[in-house]
Design a protein around this motif. Structure first.
Motif, PDB file in Angstrom:
ATOM      1  N   LEU A 133       2.261 -23.371 129.471  1.00 44.89           N
ATOM      2  CA  LEU A 133       2.952 -24.104 128.410  1.00 44.89           C
ATOM      3  C   LEU A 133       4.025 -23.237 127.737  1.00 44.89           C
ATOM      4  O   LEU A 133       5.099 -23.735 127.381  1.00 44.89           O
ATOM      5  CB  LEU A 133       1.943 -24.595 127.374  1.00 44.89           C
ATOM      6  N   ALA A 134       3.732 -21.942 127.560  1.00 41.52           N
ATOM      7  CA  ALA A 134       4.736 -21.054 126.962  1.00 41.52           C
ATOM      8  C   ALA A 134       5.941 -20.904 127.865  1.00 41.52           C
ATOM      9  O   ALA A 134       7.085 -20.824 127.390  1.00 41.52           O
ATOM     10  CB  ALA A 134       4.111 -19.684 126.686  1.00 41.52           C
ATOM     11  N   GLY A 135       5.721 -20.876 129.197  1.00 45.71           N
ATOM     12  CA  GLY A 135       6.842 -20.802 130.124  1.00 45.71           C
ATOM     13  C   GLY A 135       7.694 -22.051 130.120  1.00 45.71           C
ATOM     14  O   GLY A 135       8.896 -22.000 130.403  1.00 45.71           O
ATOM     15  N   HIS A 136       7.094 -23.175 129.783  1.00 51.82           N
ATOM     16  CA  HIS A 136       7.848 -24.439 129.753  1.00 51.82           C
ATOM     17  C   HIS A 136       8.526 -24.676 128.409  1.00 51.82           C
ATOM     18  O   HIS A 136       9.706 -25.018 128.349  1.00 51.82           O
ATOM     19  CB  HIS A 136       6.912 -25.605 130.063  1.00 51.82           C
ATOM     20  N   TYR A 137       7.774 -24.480 127.329  1.00 48.42           N
ATOM     21  CA  TYR A 137       8.283 -24.796 126.001  1.00 48.42           C
ATOM     22  C   TYR A 137       8.849 -23.590 125.255  1.00 48.42           C
ATOM     23  O   TYR A 137       9.579 -23.744 124.268  1.00 48.42           O
ATOM     24  CB  TYR A 137       7.170 -25.400 125.141  1.00 48.42           C
ATOM     25  N   GLY A 138       8.519 -22.383 125.679  1.00 50.66           N
ATOM     26  CA  GLY A 138       8.842 -21.186 124.902  1.00 50.66           C
ATOM     27  C   GLY A 138       7.586 -20.664 124.225  1.00 50.66           C
ATOM     28  O   GLY A 138       6.670 -21.433 123.899  1.00 50.66           O
ATOM     29  N   GLY A 139       7.536 -19.354 123.992  1.00 50.01           N
ATOM     30  CA  GLY A 139       6.289 -18.740 123.595  1.00 50.01           C
ATOM     31  C   GLY A 139       6.054 -18.520 122.119  1.00 50.01           C
ATOM     32  O   GLY A 139       4.939 -18.172 121.716  1.00 50.01           O
ATOM     33  N   THR A 182      -1.865 -15.394 123.498  1.00 49.40           N
ATOM     34  CA  THR A 182      -0.890 -14.490 122.889  1.00 49.40           C
ATOM     35  C   THR A 182      -0.123 -13.653 123.908  1.00 49.40           C
ATOM     36  O   THR A 182       1.110 -13.602 123.876  1.00 49.40           O
ATOM     37  CB  THR A 182      -1.578 -13.569 121.862  1.00 49.40           C
ATOM     38  N   TYR A 183      -0.812 -12.984 124.814  1.00 43.11           N
ATOM     39  CA  TYR A 183      -0.106 -12.120 125.765  1.00 43.11           C
ATOM     40  C   TYR A 183       0.743 -12.905 126.767  1.00 43.11           C
ATOM     41  O   TYR A 183       1.884 -12.509 127.058  1.00 43.11           O
ATOM     42  CB  TYR A 183      -1.097 -11.195 126.477  1.00 43.11           C
ATOM     43  N   PRO A 184       0.251 -14.026 127.342  1.00 40.78           N
ATOM     44  CA  PRO A 184       1.151 -14.828 128.175  1.00 40.78           C
ATOM     45  C   PRO A 184       2.379 -15.324 127.418  1.00 40.78           C
ATOM     46  O   PRO A 184       3.477 -15.390 127.979  1.00 40.78           O
ATOM     47  CB  PRO A 184       0.260 -16.001 128.613  1.00 40.78           C
ATOM     48  N   SER A 185       2.211 -15.664 126.145  1.00 45.73           N
ATOM     49  CA  SER A 185       3.355 -16.110 125.343  1.00 45.73           C
ATOM     50  C   SER A 185       4.353 -14.982 125.145  1.00 45.73           C
ATOM     51  O   SER A 185       5.574 -15.197 125.160  1.00 45.73           O
ATOM     52  CB  SER A 185       2.878 -16.629 123.987  1.00 45.73           C
ATOM     53  N   MET A 186       3.857 -13.763 124.937  1.00 46.81           N
ATOM     54  CA  MET A 186       4.746 -12.613 124.822  1.00 46.81           C
ATOM     55  C   MET A 186       5.585 -12.445 126.086  1.00 46.81           C
ATOM     56  O   MET A 186       6.804 -12.259 126.027  1.00 46.81           O
ATOM     57  CB  MET A 186       3.940 -11.341 124.578  1.00 46.81           C
ATOM     58  N   MET A 187       4.946 -12.537 127.260  1.00 54.54           N
ATOM     59  CA  MET A 187       5.666 -12.373 128.509  1.00 54.54           C
ATOM     60  C   MET A 187       6.694 -13.474 128.699  1.00 54.54           C
ATOM     61  O   MET A 187       7.813 -13.228 129.159  1.00 54.54           O
ATOM     62  CB  MET A 187       4.682 -12.354 129.673  1.00 54.54           C
ATOM     63  N   ALA A 188       6.329 -14.713 128.337  1.00 55.57           N
ATOM     64  CA  ALA A 188       7.273 -15.827 128.452  1.00 55.57           C
ATOM     65  C   ALA A 188       8.483 -15.613 127.550  1.00 55.57           C
ATOM     66  O   ALA A 188       9.616 -15.956 127.924  1.00 55.57           O
ATOM     67  CB  ALA A 188       6.571 -17.136 128.097  1.00 55.57           C
ATOM     68  N   MET A 189       8.281 -15.053 126.374  1.00 56.80           N
ATOM     69  CA  MET A 189       9.403 -14.797 125.472  1.00 56.80           C
ATOM     70  C   MET A 189      10.315 -13.698 126.015  1.00 56.80           C
ATOM     71  O   MET A 189      11.532 -13.801 125.948  1.00 56.80           O
ATOM     72  CB  MET A 189       8.889 -14.439 124.084  1.00 56.80           C
ATOM     73  N   TRP A 190       9.719 -12.644 126.571  1.00 56.16           N
ATOM     74  CA  TRP A 190      10.563 -11.564 127.098  1.00 56.16           C
ATOM     75  C   TRP A 190      11.333 -11.992 128.335  1.00 56.16           C
ATOM     76  O   TRP A 190      12.372 -11.401 128.662  1.00 56.16           O
ATOM     77  CB  TRP A 190       9.721 -10.326 127.383  1.00 56.16           C
ATOM     78  N   THR A 191      10.858 -13.013 129.026  1.00 56.40           N
ATOM     79  CA  THR A 191      11.639 -13.563 130.135  1.00 56.40           C
ATOM     80  C   THR A 191      13.010 -14.014 129.657  1.00 56.40           C
ATOM     81  O   THR A 191      14.014 -13.873 130.369  1.00 56.40           O
ATOM     82  CB  THR A 191      10.882 -14.758 130.768  1.00 56.40           C
ATOM     83  N   ARG A 192      13.090 -14.504 128.437  1.00 57.11           N
ATOM     84  CA  ARG A 192      14.360 -14.999 127.885  1.00 57.11           C
ATOM     85  C   ARG A 192      15.068 -13.979 127.008  1.00 57.11           C
ATOM     86  O   ARG A 192      16.248 -14.140 126.701  1.00 57.11           O
ATOM     87  CB  ARG A 192      14.083 -16.257 127.055  1.00 57.11           C
ATOM     88  N   TRP A 193      14.345 -12.932 126.597  1.00 55.88           N
ATOM     89  CA  TRP A 193      14.913 -12.009 125.616  1.00 55.88           C
ATOM     90  C   TRP A 193      15.196 -10.599 126.148  1.00 55.88           C
ATOM     91  O   TRP A 193      16.025  -9.887 125.577  1.00 55.88           O
ATOM     92  CB  TRP A 193      13.963 -11.878 124.422  1.00 55.88           C
ATOM     93  N   ALA A 194      14.514 -10.159 127.195  1.00 54.17           N
ATOM     94  CA  ALA A 194      14.602  -8.752 127.598  1.00 54.17           C
ATOM     95  C   ALA A 194      15.633  -8.534 128.704  1.00 54.17           C
ATOM     96  O   ALA A 194      15.424  -8.985 129.835  1.00 54.17           O
ATOM     97  CB  ALA A 194      13.235  -8.250 128.073  1.00 54.17           C
ATOM     98  N   ALA A 250       9.340 -17.093 110.073  1.00 54.77           N
ATOM     99  CA  ALA A 250      10.641 -16.955 109.411  1.00 54.77           C
ATOM    100  C   ALA A 250      11.682 -16.249 110.269  1.00 54.77           C
ATOM    101  O   ALA A 250      12.886 -16.530 110.133  1.00 54.77           O
ATOM    102  CB  ALA A 250      10.461 -16.197 108.093  1.00 54.77           C
ATOM    103  N   PHE A 251      11.282 -15.353 111.156  1.00 52.32           N
ATOM    104  CA  PHE A 251      12.251 -14.469 111.798  1.00 52.32           C
ATOM    105  C   PHE A 251      12.334 -14.573 113.319  1.00 52.32           C
ATOM    106  O   PHE A 251      13.094 -13.813 113.927  1.00 52.32           O
ATOM    107  CB  PHE A 251      11.936 -13.012 111.434  1.00 52.32           C
ATOM    108  N   VAL A 252      11.603 -15.485 113.951  1.00 49.75           N
ATOM    109  CA  VAL A 252      11.531 -15.480 115.413  1.00 49.75           C
ATOM    110  C   VAL A 252      12.040 -16.799 115.989  1.00 49.75           C
ATOM    111  O   VAL A 252      11.853 -17.866 115.406  1.00 49.75           O
ATOM    112  CB  VAL A 252      10.081 -15.214 115.872  1.00 49.75           C
ATOM    113  N   SER A 253      12.686 -16.693 117.150  1.00 53.02           N
ATOM    114  CA  SER A 253      13.145 -17.855 117.902  1.00 53.02           C
ATOM    115  C   SER A 253      12.777 -17.680 119.366  1.00 53.02           C
ATOM    116  O   SER A 253      12.700 -16.555 119.868  1.00 53.02           O
ATOM    117  CB  SER A 253      14.665 -18.015 117.758  1.00 53.02           C
ATOM    118  N   ASP A 254      12.557 -18.792 120.067  1.00 49.71           N
ATOM    119  CA  ASP A 254      12.179 -18.727 121.477  1.00 49.71           C
ATOM    120  C   ASP A 254      13.273 -18.152 122.363  1.00 49.71           C
ATOM    121  O   ASP A 254      12.989 -17.512 123.364  1.00 49.71           O
ATOM    122  CB  ASP A 254      11.834 -20.130 122.002  1.00 49.71           C
ATOM    123  N   ASP A 255      14.526 -18.397 122.000  1.00 52.90           N
ATOM    124  CA  ASP A 255      15.641 -18.090 122.887  1.00 52.90           C
ATOM    125  C   ASP A 255      16.774 -17.458 122.084  1.00 52.90           C
ATOM    126  O   ASP A 255      17.011 -17.860 120.936  1.00 52.90           O
ATOM    127  CB  ASP A 255      16.133 -19.393 123.548  1.00 52.90           C
TER     128      ASP A 255
END
Length: 508
Positions: A133-139, A182-194, A250-255
């Motif tokens: 779900l995090a990979g589809h919607y963002g983490g 939590t950890y899968p969501s972190m990885m999904a976020m870094w796919t778009r951010w790192a 307050a400070f985070v966005s998926d993308d």
């Protein structure tokens, strides 16, 4: 050879060409200081510090929660203490001093092992769906709500313990259920951010929050137990998790495209360097190809091996310090935490070193991941075995345990981020899969430890350390033979495959 951003680069060998997929970018990197990507890494670091505090606080609080003087507790009194109890020690065979009115419970070693492993029964259930779900919607939402739900449930721990061990087992399993995303969501976020050439340092910074959380929470839990009573541990830790959640919202966005405070320069740099692999994977995933992927199985098996040692020490080290070495509660917490400070520092240095080796083309991605994984599993095994043979030497025990856990931090720049190398678009989902298998040791290790150490003897603990070291060595060999840092064919995007080959300039 196609690259994740839809471009190609001439290479001298297939190995270099495939590994270069994740290392090509056009733009000069904006300074990381005060950048949105660094702020995200810091918030993740703090979030994982909180969740690890929520995860490990029971392992120290358990020493205070159990009434060791109760005759119903399974303490084999016919077996003399493995080490002599220091004269004048506050931590004797009697009950630990707690503020008046603090409840204690007659849980034997088997019950304690099940309670310490209960978290991981729930943790197993949400890794894969959370990653999908995090990979589809963002983490960001999944990570934030995972921390919040675990924190709220932690506040109920004293109530559940008063109702009985079965209720506490169920509550801890629910905490694991919430934290599993939590950890899968972190990885999904870094796919778009790192950006590819910053993956190691950003991901080790965010992931090393777990080591920092263990380092802070273990001695702090001991202090709180003695001064305020063990129930206060769960109230304070749960409150910290709730407070973190508001900063996350307050400070985070998926993308980076939707972040409100990111500079245009940084946004373009991140988006261009990641390319098509930074998009969501949609509803369909190549499950059959994943099941048949040898590099993915190399990650799964190796993480299981590494996690056996990690979870053995994380959940059972305070018990070893108490039952065998007879440290008082405050010393127990501090010495149980010291290895995680070393692990934090080694993890951060490893992330920077791994990126540098790839930036300067000293080694390919595959070689870098294997190098850091091999050292991160073999060296901890080398230093773990002697712990069972140094007798009752407090100094040598602390030294070997610290070296073992600290050197294990090098694997954070190896196998523990390898999912994003072999399949960037599916990295969150893959981490859910690998973490699900990697959590099995979290369930089994405390139970096996409890079985081996029923008589609290050094001989039993030697078996614990030998088993953990042997499993680590097996994982190091397995990954060295079968691991890979190449983007797998089933993970390539249609855009990448259709893009005509052309040479790119690499700006480091």
């Amino acid at each position: 050879m196609p690259l994740p951003n839809g471009c190609s680069i001439n290479a001298e060998s297939p190995e270099e060409s495939d590994d270069a997929k994740a290392l090509v970018q056009d733009d000069v990197a904006p300074p990381p200081c005060c950048s949105a990507r660094l702020n995200l890494a810091v918030l993740m670091f703090l979030g994982f510090s909180v969740v690890y505090g929520l995860r490990v606080n029971l392992s120290v609080a358990m020493v205070a929660m159990v009434n060791a003087s109760d005759p119903s507790v399974d303490r084999n009194t016919s077996v003399p203490p493995a080490c002599p109890v220091p004269s004048g020690s506050r931590n004797s065979s009697g009950a630990l001093q707690q503020p008046e009115g603090t409840p204690q419970y007659p849980w034997d070693s088997e019950t304690q092992g099940w309670l310490l492993g209960a978290f991981f029964f729930g943790y197993l259930c949400t890794q894969i769906p959370g990653g999908y779900l995090a990979g589809h919607y963002g983490g960001s939402k999944f990570l934030g709500l995972g921390v919040l739900s675990t924190a709220v449930l932690t506040l109920l721990t004293p109530l559940a313990a008063g109702w009985g061990s079965s209720w506490l087992f169920a509550l801890r399993a629910l905490e694991g259920f919430g934290e599993g995303v939590t950890y899968p969501s972190m990885m999904a976020m870094w796919t778009r951010w790192a950006p590819p050439l910053e993956r190691s340092r950003l991901m080790t910074l965010s992931g090393s929050g777990g080591s920092f959380g263990a380092f802070v929470s273990l001695p702090l839990t001991s202090l709180i137990c003695e001064k305020l009573g063990w129930p206060a541990v769960f109230y304070l830790c749960g409150g910290a998790g709730c407070l973190w959640f508001f900063f996350w919202l307050a400070f985070v966005s998926d993308d980076p495209r939707t972040h409100r405070r990111i500079s245009e320069e940084e946004r373009d740099y991140i988006v261009n360097s990641i390319g098509a692999q930074g998009t969501g994977h949609g509803w369909s995933v190549p499950l059959l190809s994943m099941v048949l992927s040898v590099p993915l199985w190399a990650i799964i098996i190796t993480q299981m091996c590494s996690n056996w040692t990690f979870y053995t020490l994380l959940t059972s080290l305070p018990t070893y310090m108490n039952d065998v070495l007879h440290f008082d509660l405050q010393s127990n917490g501090f010495l149980s935490a010291l290895p995680y400070l070393g692990n934090l520092l080694v993890s951060l240095l490893s992330g920077v070193a791994a990126d540098r080796l790839m930036e300067r083309k000293v080694f390919s991605t595959t070689t870098v991941r294997k190098l850091f994984t091999f050292t991160g599993l073999l060296l901890p095994a080398v230093f773990l075995v002697p712990v069972g043979y140094v007798g009752c030497s407090h100094i040598l025990t602390a030294t070997f345990l610290t070296l073992s856990t600290s050197l294990g931090g090098t694997s954070s720049a190896g196998v523990f981020m390898n999912q994003i190398d072999i399949a960037p678009r599916y990295a969150g989902f893959l981490l859910g899969i690998t973490n699900t298998f990697g959590t099995i040791p979290g369930v089994m290790a405390p139970i096996v430890t409890g079985y081996f150490t029923e008589d609290h003897s050094l001989e039993g603990w030697r078996k614990v350390f030998w088993v953990a070291a042997g499993i680590n060595v097996g994982g190091a060999i397995f990954y060295t033979l079968l691991g890979s840092g190449k983007v797998q064919p089933w993970a390539d995007t249609e855009e990448n495959r259709a893009e005509p080959a052309r040479t790119r300039t690499v700006v480091l």
